[in-house]
Structure formats: C-alpha cells, structure tokens
Design a protein around this motif. Structure first.
Motif, PDB file in Angstrom:
ATOM      1  N   ASP A  88     -65.209 -22.435  -3.649  1.00 45.49           N
ATOM      2  CA  ASP A  88     -65.109 -23.499  -3.760  1.00 45.49           C
ATOM      3  C   ASP A  88     -64.568 -24.114  -5.190  1.00 45.49           C
ATOM      4  O   ASP A  88     -64.310 -25.637  -5.197  1.00 45.49           O
ATOM      5  CB  ASP A  88     -66.441 -24.263  -3.421  1.00 45.49           C
ATOM      6  CG  ASP A  88     -66.829 -24.017  -1.909  1.00 45.49           C
ATOM      7  OD1 ASP A  88     -65.787 -24.305  -1.220  1.00 45.49           O
ATOM      8  OD2 ASP A  88     -67.730 -23.593  -1.576  1.00 45.49           O
ATOM      9  N   GLU A 309     -64.976 -34.343  -4.215  1.00 47.83           N
ATOM     10  CA  GLU A 309     -65.261 -33.457  -3.301  1.00 47.83           C
ATOM     11  C   GLU A 309     -67.015 -33.818  -3.529  1.00 47.83           C
ATOM     12  O   GLU A 309     -67.433 -33.322  -4.582  1.00 47.83           O
ATOM     13  CB  GLU A 309     -64.949 -32.083  -3.542  1.00 47.83           C
ATOM     14  CG  GLU A 309     -63.555 -31.709  -3.148  1.00 47.83           C
ATOM     15  CD  GLU A 309     -63.260 -30.279  -2.900  1.00 47.83           C
ATOM     16  OE1 GLU A 309     -62.635 -30.079  -1.889  1.00 47.83           O
ATOM     17  OE2 GLU A 309     -63.998 -29.325  -3.416  1.00 47.83           O
ATOM     18  N   ILE A 320     -69.180 -29.489   2.398  1.00 48.97           N
ATOM     19  CA  ILE A 320     -68.390 -30.288   1.147  1.00 48.97           C
ATOM     20  C   ILE A 320     -67.235 -31.334   1.715  1.00 48.97           C
ATOM     21  O   ILE A 320     -66.715 -30.988   2.638  1.00 48.97           O
ATOM     22  CB  ILE A 320     -67.594 -29.372   0.253  1.00 48.97           C
ATOM     23  CG1 ILE A 320     -68.469 -28.425  -0.424  1.00 48.97           C
ATOM     24  CG2 ILE A 320     -66.693 -30.379  -0.738  1.00 48.97           C
ATOM     25  CD1 ILE A 320     -67.677 -27.562  -1.517  1.00 48.97           C
ATOM     26  N   SER A 322     -64.178 -33.543   1.322  1.00 50.74           N
ATOM     27  CA  SER A 322     -63.116 -33.700   0.558  1.00 50.74           C
ATOM     28  C   SER A 322     -62.481 -35.154   0.930  1.00 50.74           C
ATOM     29  O   SER A 322     -62.363 -35.550   2.219  1.00 50.74           O
ATOM     30  CB  SER A 322     -62.048 -32.831   0.649  1.00 50.74           C
ATOM     31  OG  SER A 322     -62.644 -31.617   0.340  1.00 50.74           O
ATOM     32  N   ARG A 345     -67.553 -21.240   4.235  1.00 53.02           N
ATOM     33  CA  ARG A 345     -66.827 -22.416   4.546  1.00 53.02           C
ATOM     34  C   ARG A 345     -65.413 -22.390   3.621  1.00 53.02           C
ATOM     35  O   ARG A 345     -64.587 -23.053   4.092  1.00 53.02           O
ATOM     36  CB  ARG A 345     -67.497 -23.595   3.957  1.00 53.02           C
ATOM     37  CG  ARG A 345     -67.968 -23.714   2.532  1.00 53.02           C
ATOM     38  CD  ARG A 345     -68.639 -24.712   2.208  1.00 53.02           C
ATOM     39  NE  ARG A 345     -69.280 -24.672   0.861  1.00 53.02           N
ATOM     40  CZ  ARG A 345     -70.107 -25.142   0.122  1.00 53.02           C
ATOM     41  NH1 ARG A 345     -71.200 -25.632   1.232  1.00 53.02           N
ATOM     42  NH2 ARG A 345     -70.723 -25.073  -0.846  1.00 53.02           N
ATOM     43  N   VAL A 346     -65.189 -21.431   2.753  1.00 52.67           N
ATOM     44  CA  VAL A 346     -64.158 -21.343   2.070  1.00 52.67           C
ATOM     45  C   VAL A 346     -62.789 -20.870   2.796  1.00 52.67           C
ATOM     46  O   VAL A 346     -61.491 -21.116   2.755  1.00 52.67           O
ATOM     47  CB  VAL A 346     -64.131 -20.640   0.607  1.00 52.67           C
ATOM     48  CG1 VAL A 346     -65.250 -21.039  -0.258  1.00 52.67           C
ATOM     49  CG2 VAL A 346     -64.229 -19.220   0.812  1.00 52.67           C
ATOM     50  N   ARG A 350     -59.335 -18.326   1.150  1.00 54.11           N
ATOM     51  CA  ARG A 350     -59.470 -19.642   0.654  1.00 54.11           C
ATOM     52  C   ARG A 350     -58.661 -20.680   1.423  1.00 54.11           C
ATOM     53  O   ARG A 350     -58.318 -21.832   0.886  1.00 54.11           O
ATOM     54  CB  ARG A 350     -59.225 -19.801  -0.850  1.00 54.11           C
ATOM     55  CG  ARG A 350     -60.061 -19.234  -1.819  1.00 54.11           C
ATOM     56  CD  ARG A 350     -59.886 -19.578  -3.100  1.00 54.11           C
ATOM     57  NE  ARG A 350     -60.283 -20.591  -3.601  1.00 54.11           N
ATOM     58  CZ  ARG A 350     -59.666 -21.581  -4.577  1.00 54.11           C
ATOM     59  NH1 ARG A 350     -58.590 -20.909  -5.294  1.00 54.11           N
ATOM     60  NH2 ARG A 350     -60.432 -22.622  -5.148  1.00 54.11           N
ATOM     61  N   VAL A 353     -60.264 -24.063   1.731  1.00 54.54           N
ATOM     62  CA  VAL A 353     -60.131 -24.888   0.659  1.00 54.54           C
ATOM     63  C   VAL A 353     -58.900 -25.502   0.477  1.00 54.54           C
ATOM     64  O   VAL A 353     -58.874 -27.060   0.132  1.00 54.54           O
ATOM     65  CB  VAL A 353     -60.464 -24.200  -0.689  1.00 54.54           C
ATOM     66  CG1 VAL A 353     -60.615 -24.774  -1.867  1.00 54.54           C
ATOM     67  CG2 VAL A 353     -61.914 -23.471  -0.551  1.00 54.54           C
ATOM     68  N   ARG A 368     -65.546 -29.327   5.408  1.00 52.25           N
ATOM     69  CA  ARG A 368     -65.820 -27.864   5.713  1.00 52.25           C
ATOM     70  C   ARG A 368     -67.226 -27.679   5.538  1.00 52.25           C
ATOM     71  O   ARG A 368     -67.863 -27.941   4.243  1.00 52.25           O
ATOM     72  CB  ARG A 368     -64.855 -26.989   4.530  1.00 52.25           C
ATOM     73  CG  ARG A 368     -65.122 -27.315   3.171  1.00 52.25           C
ATOM     74  CD  ARG A 368     -64.125 -26.444   2.293  1.00 52.25           C
ATOM     75  NE  ARG A 368     -64.346 -26.498   1.083  1.00 52.25           N
ATOM     76  CZ  ARG A 368     -63.770 -27.136   0.023  1.00 52.25           C
ATOM     77  NH1 ARG A 368     -63.314 -28.371   0.384  1.00 52.25           N
ATOM     78  NH2 ARG A 368     -64.062 -27.081  -0.938  1.00 52.25           N
TER      79      ARG A 368
END
Length: 637
Positions: A88, A309, A320, A322, A345-346, A350, A353, A368
């Motif tokens: 993250d 974020e 998170i 965004s 969650r990434v 990624r 993200v 996310r």
C-alpha cells in the motif's frame, strides 16, 4: 469495586494501521502494541518485520501478521510495514535497494517513538532477511531473526530472471489496447513487479557471507525444501562471539506456496522464534499504557494529481479510501474493489493499488478493503481465514456500502473484482440495488455450491479452447505429448463437456430469438439480463486465452450473444497476458481501460452536477430574497 486501569482490552491491543516516512512518499505500517496483560509485562523491545519481494510478499502476508501477533502476545512491540513501491506504500524514485534499506531505518525509528522503547530486533524472510541483516548495525539492532534469507543478492537476481524466462506468458499483445502496442516485456520486470537493472546491480553488491558477522544474537531458520544454504552462512559467521541458533523446523515450504489461499502459517517456527527472543529480553512491569497517536491520512502523488488515502475500519474490516482532494462524491459512483482470492487488498502485482489511485485521480472515491478472513480483517463468522468463497463475503460488501454511505454519502456503487472478486461482486449486485455498475475481470464461476473446494475446481479446470487450438500448431506441444506430459483424458473430457454446454447455449439463443422470450435462458443469463434492465452498467474483461472465456461462453454464448445488444454491456478482451494480468503492460492497459470506460458511462452525472449546481445556488439566493423562482428561459438569460 475494582477500578479498571486500562481502556477496553480490544482497543488497547488491536493492531493499528498508520502512515509514516517521508511526506512525499509515505509508507503504510501496522503497529502491534505489546499485550502487557497477556504477557505479564513488556519486553521493552520492538521487532521490525521486513517483508520479502513480489510474489513471496503476497503469499507470506498472513504468516507475517501471525508472527506479529505471537510476538505482541509475548510482550514485544511490533511493526510490520510495506516498503516504498510495494504493498500500500507510495512509489518513490531512486535505487530500490538503497530506498528499502532506508525504509527499514525509518520503520525502526517509528517503532521506537510509538512504543517508547530503545531496543530493536529485526526479522526478515528471503530478500527481507538480506536487507535486514545489511541494516542491523546501522540501526543498532540488538537481535536478528532470519528465515531462509537470500545469501547472495547476485544469485537471487539471476534466480529471479530464470523464473521469469520460464513464464508461459505469450509474446503476442492486443493491438487495440490503450498503450504502445510495440511494448514488450524486458528484464526490468519480474512477475508483474518492477525489477530494474539498477535494482539487480545493487542487489549484486549484497552478500551475507561477506558481511561482517553480526555483533548480536542471531536466529537462523533453514528452508525445508532446499538444504545446505543456511549451513554455509553458519560457517561464515561461526567466529563471532554472539549466539547463533540454527533451526531446522519444517514449515517454510508450506508457507511459501504458489497461491495465498494454500499458505500454511508456520506456527511452530513462530513459537520457537518468540521463545528464543524472549530469553534475551526479559519481561518488565509497566504501570499503564496509552494508545499512541498515529496518522490515518496520506497524500500520494499519482501522475499530476494528489490522491488522498485514508485508513478506515468498518465492522472489524480494514480498508483504504482513495479520493482526490475536493472531488464531489455525489458526482460519480463509489468504486469498491473486491479481494482477488486470498490476496489482501493490494491485489496481485499491486493491481488494486494502481487501479484505486488511477480512478481517484479521475474523481472517483474508491474503497479497497479486506473482507472477513483476509489480511488484517476479522475472521469469518465461522472463525476461518483465507476462505475465498465464504458466504459472509456478500454481507461484508453490503457493510462496506453502508459504511461509505454513512461516512462519505456515496450515492451508488460500482463493484469491481478479478476472479473470485468478480464472483462476489456479481452476487452482491443481484441482492443490492445500490450497485449501479459491475467490473468483472476473468470471472471463473457464477455458482459456488456448498461443499465445493478450490482444490477440486483446480483439478477439474483446463485452459481455454482458444489456447488448445493455438497450442496444436506449436512444436513444444507435440514434444510434451510424446513425453506423456499431457493428460489427454482430462482435457478431452472437459472439451466434450464444453461442446455440450455450447450446444445448449446455441439452442437457448435460437429459442429466445424465435419466441421473443427470456424464459429459455439459463438462470445466470437471466440474472445478467435483469441487472442490465435495472440500469446496471456491466463491464466484462477477459484475457483471450483464459479459461474464464469458455466459462463465459457456456453461460452467454460466443461474445455474450445471449445478453443481446445493449450500450450498458461491454465485453473487452486482452491478449498476451494471463489470468491475473501479470505483465505490466497488461496491468496498465486494464487500469486505463476501466477508468476511461467508467468515466464515459457515468460522465453524465458530472454534467448533471455542473447543470444543477448553478440552479441550486440561484434557488437559495431567490429564497433569501423571498421572490418567486424565475422560468427556465429567464435563468438561461
């Protein structure tokens, strides 16, 4: 009556996510406060957990969390964090190896401040072990714990390039994609992650056997799939005056598996590490503990836009949000990203993200988060972790929507996911009319029955028909056939099964066309038709050779003909990637396409906001003057 000297035990000892590091490139960390009541005191020592790189980071994430919990319960304060350009954390320019070494130093300094302690120990797995050992003296670490550490950075870089060259990814790309069609993979990427020549060169300068022997106690955990590497390091460090403990407990191979769903937390190894470290840092009584103040918000530069974020917690689940500073949340739907399998969650490589920050830079609010049983979120209602298809997942998505409505006043939602994430998004849309859009990437199933297992599905799964047709023209395919490496029985049986389903789909298409009635459609096709009729935007993305294409064709016919012609249904194919869009060009292409598509489909809301805002301001002005509202023509004037 006894007076409670502590706040709620759950609040005091719950791991806290926080941003730290450079303002221009913040990192995300998890602080595990020492559980002083469980341990009987504090060790007055913090442990910084240094993660490995790439795929090894993804599959070991759950095990790292459990190690942090073991250590905290024994009285250690712990920080588990993401390096820049990973997880993250924000991206940063410069030599990655030097940057990650700096990140370790920053994490150690941050943990000292949060916990109010001086002593620090470092733990590292694989590349994290090499980096931790290279920084132990710099940060004045008092102990070092290494699990299957990379000993030679040069050998590691060569090993990673060999693995990349063994990839089955095709060289062909889709000329219709949204970035340079001449772009090809280079040595500067590894399984979807940047792995530049500068990084490889810097790694080549690190070698544990050539570093000075650590002037501190060392715990060295050996691999149980390859033998001999750690014993060489023991020989190189045998002359130092401090204790070196070599453990050969099994558990490494079961943790470092191909899929995060299959990872097994090496509990016995974590317990041995905790007991070993505890001998050097005895318990000390503490009178009270306060929750440290941490930073929940970070500003991250993405392209030419600053994306804010914010770390959030919703009913025991971590996430998170965004968003672009000043963006009007009512102008566009909120996008929620659903976990890919058991990955946190990434997202793979990624992907989530990048997608979240890209969408936020275009004005969307994006959440996310980890559903129950994944990452740092609570376990499922039946106390399970890594339960990819848990029935509670739909409830978790509903809770996430209620959270975004309550805190940010989100008007509607687009649910997006890859593979199992797409399946959960689809189920949630069927149940919840707040869902105004779906982004379904390589969805492999439309119905998960009780008793189904991922292992059984994997064994019964073959590649797409498109893949086998093209494979027949390749010489390597026939070499494998002659060597007996191709299971004709399974492939043939599954292909016949597909043919049967496709014939059924063609019959459904014909009867639907002749009868002008959806009655003859299958349940899944009717579900999608109902979603479209409800006004739901449907974006279905596939890698052309993936099994998901055949699964989709079995349900909706070739190119989803059973769903009919509708501007609310978009089908997009990419070529030359794989199931999780590993090549970086494919990640960028998918992210770019999703952002542009959602903007196109929901841009009318931005126009409506631009039109209604002046009208609303004029109405408020007229009301203040107690005059009648003018006609539309007068307003236009």
């Amino acid at each position: 009556m006894a007076i409670q000297q502590y706040p709620s035990k759950d609040i005091l000892y719950t791991p806290q996510a926080f941003w730290f590091g450079d303002v221009a490139s913040p990192m995300l960390g998890w602080y595990h406060p020492a559980r002083v009541r469980d341990a009987g005191g504090s060790r007055q020592c913090g442990v910084v957990l240094c993660p490995p790189f790439g795929h090894e980071y993804m599959v070991s994430y759950l095990a790292y969390k459990h190690l942090a919990m073991h250590l905290a319960k024994a009285g250690f304060d712990v920080c588990f964090f993401d390096y820049n350009n990973s997880g993250d954390a924000a991206d940063a320019e410069g030599d990655r190896v030097a940057l990650w070494q700096k990140n370790i130093s920053q994490a150690a300094m941050q943990l000292r401040q949060l916990a109010g302690i001086e002593h620090i120990a470092l733990f590292g797995l694989r590349l994290g072990g090499l980096l931790a050992a290279s920084m132990a003296a710099t940060i004045d670490a008092r102990a070092l714990l290494l699990m299957a550490p990379v000993i030679s950075g040069r050998a590691y870089a060569r090993e990673m390039l060999v693995l990349r060259s063994m990839s089955s990814l095709q060289a062909e790309v889709d000329p219709d994609r949204t970035i340079d069609p001449n772009h090809v993979q280079t040595d500067d990427e590894l399984t979807g992650y940047e792995f530049t020549a500068t990084t490889r060169s810097s790694l080549g300068k690190l070698d544990l056997s050539k570093l000075p022997a650590p002037a501190m106690p060392v715990f060295l955990q050996a691999r149980d799939d390859i033998s001999g590497q750690e014993s060489k390091l023991v020989q190189a460090w045998h002359h130092h005056d401090h204790a070196l403990h070599l453990s050969e407990l099994p558990g490494y191979a079961a943790m470092m598996c191909e899929d995060a769903h299959d990872t097994v937390v090496p509990t016995a190894i974590w317990q041995e590490m905790q007991a070993w470290l505890g001998r050097y840092f005895p318990l000390n009584e503490v009178s009270s503990r306060d929750l440290p103040v941490t930073n929940p918000v970070a500003n991250i530069v993405f392209g030419h836009v600053v994306v804010e974020e914010e770390l959030v917690e919703l009913e025991g689940m971590s996430g998170i949000v965004s968003r672009q500073a000043g963006a009007n949340i009512k102008a566009l739907p909120t996008v929620i990203l659903c976990n890919i399998g058991a990955n946190h969650r990434v997202g793979n490589h990624r992907l989530y993200v990048t997608l979240a920050r890209n969408l936020a830079s275009h004005g969307f609010h994006v959440l996310r988060f980890d559903k129950s049983g994944i990452g740092y979120s609570k376990t499922t209602p039946d106390d399970k972790e890594n339960d990819v298809h848990a029935a509670s997942s739909v409830d978790d998505l509903s809770s996430a929507m209620y959270f975004m409505q309550g805190k940010y006043h989100s008007p509607s939602f687009v649910l997006a996911g890859l593979c199992s994430g797409a399946y959960m998004a689809y189920l949630s849309a069927l149940r919840d009319e707040r869902v105004s859009g779906l982004v379904l990437m390589n969805q492999l199933t439309y119905r998960w029955r009780e008793g189904d297992t991922i292992e059984a599905r994997k064994k019964a799964t073959i590649k797409s028909t498109h893949f086998y047709v093209h494979a027949l023209a390749k010489g390597d395919t026939w070499k494998r056939v002659l060597k007996g490496q191709v299971d004709f029985r399974q492939i043939g049986g599954n292909l016949l099964h597909r043919i049967g389903k496709r014939l059924r789909t063609q019959w459904q298409l014909l009867t639907t066309y002749l009868m002008h009635n959806n009655l003859f459609l299958g349940q899944v096709a009717r579900n999608f038709k109902n979603l479209e009729a409800r006004g739901t935007e449907l974006l279905m993305i596939y890698e052309a050779s993936d099994t998901a294409v055949d699964v989709m064709t079995e349900q909706f016919g070739r190119h989803a003909k059973l769903l009919g012609q509708s501007e609310r249904i978009c089908l997009k194919f990419f070529r030359g990637a794989d199931h999780t869009f590993t090549p970086r060009w494919s990640q960028l292409a998918v992210v770019d396409f999703i952002s542009k598509h959602l903007l196109h489909r929901f841009s009318h809301r931005l126009q409506d906001q631009a039109t209604t805002a002046p009208m609303a301001a004029l109405q408020r002005f007229d009301a203040a003057k107690n005059i009648a509202k003018p006609a539309a023509a007068d307003v236009a004037k």
